[in-house]
Design a protein around this motif. Structure first.
Motif, PDB file in Angstrom:
ATOM      1  N   SER A  47      29.765  20.352  53.459  1.00  0.00           N
ATOM      2  CA  SER A  47      28.502  19.728  53.873  1.00  0.00           C
ATOM      3  C   SER A  47      28.624  19.131  55.269  1.00  0.00           C
ATOM      4  CB  SER A  47      28.080  18.644  52.874  1.00  0.00           C
ATOM      5  OG  SER A  47      27.764  19.203  51.618  1.00  0.00           O
ATOM      6  N   ASP A  48      29.799  18.555  55.572  1.00  0.00           N
ATOM      7  CA  ASP A  48      30.034  18.006  56.910  1.00  0.00           C
ATOM      8  C   ASP A  48      29.962  19.112  57.967  1.00  0.00           C
ATOM      9  OD1 ASP A  48      30.750  15.248  56.033  1.00  0.00           O
ATOM     10  OD2 ASP A  48      32.421  16.276  55.117  1.00  0.00           O
ATOM     11  N   VAL A  49      30.573  20.260  57.649  1.00  0.00           N
ATOM     12  CA  VAL A  49      30.534  21.395  58.571  1.00  0.00           C
ATOM     13  C   VAL A  49      29.095  21.820  58.830  1.00  0.00           C
ATOM     14  CG1 VAL A  49      31.095  23.840  58.879  1.00  0.00           C
ATOM     15  CG2 VAL A  49      32.825  22.273  57.970  1.00  0.00           C
ATOM     16  N   ALA A  50      28.356  22.043  57.746  1.00  0.00           N
ATOM     17  CA  ALA A  50      26.977  22.530  57.871  1.00  0.00           C
ATOM     18  C   ALA A  50      26.105  21.551  58.656  1.00  0.00           C
ATOM     19  CB  ALA A  50      26.385  22.783  56.488  1.00  0.00           C
ATOM     20  N   GLN A  51      26.277  20.266  58.398  1.00  0.00           N
ATOM     21  CA  GLN A  51      25.491  19.260  59.108  1.00  0.00           C
ATOM     22  C   GLN A  51      25.797  19.270  60.611  1.00  0.00           C
ATOM     23  OE1 GLN A  51      23.032  17.414  58.096  1.00  0.00           O
ATOM     24  NE2 GLN A  51      23.155  17.493  55.868  1.00  0.00           N
ATOM     25  N   MET A  79      32.769  27.280  59.480  1.00  0.00           N
ATOM     26  CA  MET A  79      33.050  27.856  58.170  1.00  0.00           C
ATOM     27  C   MET A  79      32.469  26.927  57.115  1.00  0.00           C
ATOM     28  SD  MET A  79      36.708  28.118  56.161  1.00  0.00           S
ATOM     29  CE  MET A  79      37.460  29.464  57.053  1.00  0.00           C
ATOM     30  N   THR A  80      31.561  27.438  56.302  1.00  0.00           N
ATOM     31  CA  THR A  80      30.982  26.592  55.260  1.00  0.00           C
ATOM     32  C   THR A  80      30.468  27.462  54.124  1.00  0.00           C
ATOM     33  OG1 THR A  80      29.513  24.703  54.871  1.00  0.00           O
ATOM     34  CG2 THR A  80      28.626  26.512  56.184  1.00  0.00           C
ATOM     35  N   LEU A  81      29.936  26.820  53.104  1.00  0.00           N
ATOM     36  CA  LEU A  81      29.412  27.547  51.950  1.00  0.00           C
ATOM     37  C   LEU A  81      27.973  27.971  52.190  1.00  0.00           C
ATOM     38  CD1 LEU A  81      31.012  25.361  49.168  1.00  0.00           C
ATOM     39  CD2 LEU A  81      31.519  27.763  49.625  1.00  0.00           C
ATOM     40  N   ALA A  92      24.287  25.838  53.791  1.00  0.00           N
ATOM     41  CA  ALA A  92      23.597  26.231  55.016  1.00  0.00           C
ATOM     42  C   ALA A  92      22.200  26.762  54.709  1.00  0.00           C
ATOM     43  CB  ALA A  92      24.412  27.296  55.750  1.00  0.00           C
ATOM     44  N   ARG A  93      22.083  27.526  53.636  1.00  0.00           N
ATOM     45  CA  ARG A  93      20.775  28.101  53.269  1.00  0.00           C
ATOM     46  C   ARG A  93      19.790  26.997  52.897  1.00  0.00           C
ATOM     47  NH1 ARG A  93      22.673  32.239  50.618  1.00  0.00           N
ATOM     48  NH2 ARG A  93      22.970  31.079  48.697  1.00  0.00           N
TER      49      ARG A  93
END
Length: 326
Positions: free
Chosen positions: A197-201, A212-214, A218-219
């Motif tokens: 979640s930190d990556v996506a944010q 790199m994230t789930l 991201a969706r």
């Protein structure tokens, strides 16, 4: 309708007379999504009180290990990202052998042959990119490409010591490309943060153009209007069946099984799609818009040696930490 009203009245009476059954769920599903799913479950099961401990898989593993050591396991149901962790728990005799009513609807590769755990969702490690900085044409197409100089200091990744999905991703990439892959990533100044979640944010906020994230995280941000989209890498999406299991120590087996059956049911899987943009594990439930079904994702996924990840967990975390954090 009359039958539904009668059943509802009976449930309410049961709760008033005997109190709600309580179950504790340990999960790595992000808080906002898990809260929505929990509300949907409780609306369908008003006689069950669902308590949730939500954290990264690594934190949950540490917490559960301490509870096992003290002989005071609090969790009734476990639902985290790290697939091989369930094999470890099974070998330790900590999981109940169960036969959910809804399990027959799942493909065989989403069911433990011995009946100790069942995939509740399919989560996929992908490359996310900021749509204000990049387009589908200019975003990286593969994991291997991320070691190119053009992505110097532009890439953010989750920490496997916190994220179970990151353990799978790091293990799969190390197995495919060797630890030299991460040495190249470090030379390229890739940045490590705590979780997916930190990556996506950070990607959505424009702090980094790629990460790199789930996929579902991201969706979900994309659906809510954030400038983020994903790439399924040509060298293999890292597809992770996220199992759900019941602890052998539970004193609330009936309620725990109702939660498991709800998650595996058509209703539960539809809730995961609608409330969390998750890829369903049932072939009779449609995935989120513009998302391939689980069978197609798995058909193009990277090979994951789950036995290597289970047995090499300490090595994976140590090597990643030594290379990427020091």
């Amino acid at each position: 309708m009359r039958k539904l009203v009668i059943v509802t009245i009976l449930l309410v009476c049961t709760v008033l007379l005997f109190g709600a059954q309580k179950i504790m769920l340990y999960t790595s599903v992000p808080t906002e999504i898990m809260t929505a799913i929990a509300d949907a479950f409780k609306a369908a099961n008003p006689d069950i009180e669902l308590e949730i401990f939500r954290s990264g898989t690594g934190t949950i593993q540490t917490k559960l290990a301490a509870e096992v050591q003290s002989g005071n396991i609090q969790a009734d149901v476990l639902w985290v990202a790290e697939f091989s962790y369930y094999e470890t728990l099974k070998k330790q005799g900590l999981l109940a052998q169960i036969d959910p009513e809804e399990a027959s609807a799942l493909p065989e590769n989403f069911r433990d042959p011995e009946g100790y755990y069942y995939a509740g969702r399919l989560i996929n490690m992908v490359i996310a990119y900021n749509t204000k900085a990049l387009t589908a044409e200019t975003a990286p197409k593969s994991w291997k490409e991320l070691t190119d100089d053009k992505w110097y200091d532009n890439y953010v990744v989750p920490n496997p010591e916190y994220s179970g999905a990151a353990v799978a991703a790091v293990g799969a990439l190390a197995k495919k490309y060797g630890w030299s892959y991460f040495e190249a990533m470090r030379s390229n100044e890739a940045v490590v943060v705590r979780g997916n979640s930190d990556v996506a944010q950070k990607v959505a906020a424009g702090e980094f153009p790629i990460g790199m994230t789930l996929d579902y995280i991201a969706r979900d941000l994309n659906v809510k209007g954030s400038p983020i989209d994903i790439v399924y890498p040509i060298d293999g999406t890292i597809a992770i069946p996220s199992p759900i299991a019941v602890m052998k120590s539970t004193k609330n087996m009936e309620a725990a099984m109702r939660f498991v059956d709800y998650i595996l049911s058509v209703e539960g899987q539809m809730a995961l799609v609608e409330l969390g943009s998750l890829v369903p594990i049932r072939p009779d439930v449609d995935p989120p818009a513009n998302t391939p079904p689980a069978s197609e994702i798995l058909g193009k996924s990277m090979d994951i040696d789950w036995k290597y990840i289970e047995e090499g967990l300490e090595e994976i975390n140590t090597n990643f930490s030594d290379i990427m954090l020091f």
